[in-house]
Design an enzyme around this catalytic site. Structure first.
Site, PDB file in Angstrom:
ATOM      1  CG  HIS A  14       1.170  -2.003  17.657  1.00 40.20           C
ATOM      2  ND1 HIS A  14       2.169  -1.900  18.599  1.00 40.20           N
ATOM      3  CD2 HIS A  14       1.494  -3.063  16.883  1.00 40.20           C
ATOM      4  CE1 HIS A  14       3.071  -2.867  18.418  1.00 40.20           C
ATOM      5  NE2 HIS A  14       2.682  -3.584  17.377  1.00 40.20           N
TER       6      HIS A  14
ATOM      7  CG  HIS B 279      -3.624   2.187  19.523  1.00 41.46           C
ATOM      8  ND1 HIS B 279      -2.706   3.153  19.213  1.00 41.46           N
ATOM      9  CD2 HIS B 279      -4.288   2.624  20.624  1.00 41.46           C
ATOM     10  CE1 HIS B 279      -2.799   4.148  20.104  1.00 41.46           C
ATOM     11  NE2 HIS B 279      -3.745   3.842  20.966  1.00 41.46           N
TER      12      HIS B 279
ATOM     13  CD  GLU C  86       0.325   3.201  17.055  1.00 46.58           C
ATOM     14  OE1 GLU C  86       0.124   4.415  16.862  1.00 46.58           O
ATOM     15  OE2 GLU C  86      -0.577   2.418  17.402  1.00 46.58           O
TER      16      GLU C  86
ATOM     17  CG  HIS D  19       2.074   2.112  25.121  1.00 48.52           C
ATOM     18  ND1 HIS D  19       2.703   2.725  24.033  1.00 48.52           N
ATOM     19  CD2 HIS D  19       1.729   3.115  25.958  1.00 48.52           C
ATOM     20  CE1 HIS D  19       2.706   4.035  24.222  1.00 48.52           C
ATOM     21  NE2 HIS D  19       2.135   4.304  25.385  1.00 48.52           N
TER      22      HIS D  19
ATOM     23  CG  ASP E 215       4.799   3.827  21.273  1.00 48.73           C
ATOM     24  OD1 ASP E 215       3.559   3.886  21.162  1.00 48.73           O
ATOM     25  OD2 ASP E 215       5.370   2.850  21.798  1.00 48.73           O
TER      26      ASP E 215
ATOM     27  CG  ASP F  18       4.256   1.247  19.126  1.00 49.90           C
ATOM     28  OD1 ASP F  18       3.152   1.119  19.687  1.00 49.90           O
ATOM     29  OD2 ASP F  18       4.708   2.345  18.736  1.00 49.90           O
TER      30      ASP F  18
ATOM     31  CG  ASP G 198       0.100  -2.081  22.312  1.00 47.82           C
ATOM     32  OD1 ASP G 198       0.604  -2.032  21.161  1.00 47.82           O
ATOM     33  OD2 ASP G 198       0.116  -1.132  23.106  1.00 47.82           O
TER      34      ASP G 198
ATOM     35  CG  ASP H 126       4.295  -0.906  22.148  1.00 49.18           C
ATOM     36  OD1 ASP H 126       3.409  -1.428  21.440  1.00 49.18           O
ATOM     37  OD2 ASP H 126       4.238   0.276  22.555  1.00 49.18           O
TER      38      ASP H 126
HETATM   39  N1  LIG Z   1      -2.545   1.669  27.251  1.00 52.71           N
HETATM   40  C1  LIG Z   1      -3.089   2.794  26.523  1.00 52.71           C
HETATM   41  C2  LIG Z   1      -2.148   3.209  25.376  1.00 52.71           C
HETATM   42  C3  LIG Z   1      -2.078   2.221  24.239  1.00 52.71           C
HETATM   43  C4  LIG Z   1      -0.974   2.577  23.216  1.00 52.71           C
HETATM   44  C5  LIG Z   1      -1.081   1.729  21.969  1.00 52.71           C
HETATM   45  C6  LIG Z   1       0.219   1.649  21.170  1.00 52.71           C
HETATM   46  O1  LIG Z   1       1.209   0.986  21.889  1.00 52.71           O
HETATM   47  O2  LIG Z   1       0.027   0.848  20.052  1.00 52.71           O
HETATM   48  C7  LIG Z   1      -4.465   2.444  25.999  1.00 52.71           C
HETATM   49  O3  LIG Z   1      -4.892   1.309  26.166  1.00 52.71           O
HETATM   50  O4  LIG Z   1      -5.121   3.323  25.427  1.00 52.71           O
HETATM   51 MN   LIG Z   2       3.132   2.016  21.961  1.00 44.28          MN
HETATM   52 MN   LIG Z   3       1.876  -0.522  20.313  1.00 45.47          MN
END
Ligand SMILES: N[C@@H](CCCCC(O)O)C(=O)O
Ligand SMILES: [Mn+2]
Ligand SMILES: [Mn+2]
Ligand SMILES: [Mn+2]
Length: 301
Positions: free
Chosen positions: A98, A138, A270, A123, A227, A225, A125, A121
């Site tokens: 992402h 991402h 993703e 998340h 997910d 995304d 991001d 999403d």
């Molecule tokens: N918030 C977590 C997870 C991020 C997930 C990224 C996806 O939504 O693209 C991070 O900053 O590592």
């Molecule tokens: Mn995500």
């Molecule tokens: Mn994402």
């Protein structure tokens, strides 16, 4: 109307192998033909070949991992998406992780500066170079697009083209502390899974659209995304989080966005076909294809 498929085999925004294989699996599952079936003129120039910057030449900048590689690829994607948009085509970017949305949304906003973003999403991001724990970019594209957080020279090409009131989230359920602060501080609208449960997806999409696109006059960039979907629906993805959108909720969002007639750009991100057994991988790829079809006009009747 032409849809331009932009295959982006890229995984530098995170650490897991395989998400760069998402585009080839989506195309091999027949997505171009499926879109042609829907009546789209389909332009597919082949998957973009991003030559790798060897890790020894791309050491972290602060916490940020693979910063030069991510920056360079996103800049290339911004150019490609922008070119397709300027030709009046609808860019459909297939990820890849992402972080690519830094590129796709920059490209869209170059042609449609008043476009709004619907970010589906688990998340947000929206971590900055300061708030990120993982250093995985991402988890950061939205902060760069808003121009918030400490400046990172490597990403100085990303213009702060997105305004806080022009993005809305649907599906959030795994938001870091720093991100929660940012969402509050900037007054960014987010419909988490709690709101989806409380109001139902129909009302949530209506409220989301009313927030970013009240007169349904602004162009929409949908960044999806996979997910955001429950892991039982889209298992083969890098950061799965339980308690996600059902198959139908995910598709409803796409159908409702298409119905606005405002969609100008779409990201399907993703999909990582190598993270699960082949059945689950196939299922996830198939979901990526059907989400794209729904966002591009496929109906149930
Ligand atoms: N918030 C977590 C997870 C991020 C997930 C990224 C996806 O939504 O693209 C991070 O900053 O590592
Ligand atoms: Mn995500
Ligand atoms: Mn994402
Ligand atoms: Mn192209």
């Amino acid at each position: 109307k032409t849809v331009a498929i932009v295959g982006c085999p890229f995984r530098g925004g995170q650490a897991k192998l395989g998400v760069d294989k998402g585009p080839i699996h989506l195309v091999e599952a027949g997505l171009p033909e499926q879109l042609a079936e829907l009546g789209w003129k389909v332009q597919f120039d082949g998957h973009h070949q991003f030559e790798e910057i060897p890790t020894e030449d791309d050491p972290p900048i602060g916490k940020l991992k693979n910063p030069r590689s991510v920056s360079r690829v996103c800049q290339a994607v911004a150019k490609v998406v922008g070119e397709h948009a300027k030709k009046g085509q609808l860019p459909l970017t297939l990820g890849g992780d992402h972080s690519l949305a830094m590129g796709t949304i920059s490209g869209t906003l170059e042609k449609y500066p008043d476009a709004c973003v619907i970010w589906v999403d688990a998340h947000a991001d929206i971590n900055t170079a300061e708030t990120t724990d993982s250093g995985n970019i991402h988890g950061m594209p939205v902060s760069f697009l808003l121009g918030i957080g400490p400046k990172v020279d490597e990403f100085s090409w990303v213009k702060p083209v997105l305004k806080p009131h022009r993005i809305v989230y649907i599906g959030l359920r795994d938001v870091d502390q720093g991100e929660r602060r940012i969402l509050r501080e900037y007054g960014i609208k987010a419909f988490s899974m709690h709101e989806v449960d409380k109001y139902g997806i129909g009302r949530v999409v209506e409220m989301a659209l009313d927030h970013v696109n009240p007169g349904r006059k602004l162009p929409i960039h949908l960044s999806f995304d996979v997910d955001a979907l429950d892991p039982t629906v889209a298992p083969s993805t890098g950061t799965p989080v339980r308690g996600g959108l059902t198959f139908r909720e995910g598709h409803y969002i796409c159908e409702a966005v298409y119905e606005t007639g405002c969609l100008v750009a779409l990201d399907i991100m993703e999909v990582n076909p190598s993270l699960a057994d082949s059945e689950s991988a196939k299922q996830t790829v198939a979901v990526g294809c059907s989400l794209a079809r729904s966002a591009l006009g496929e109906t149930l009747l």
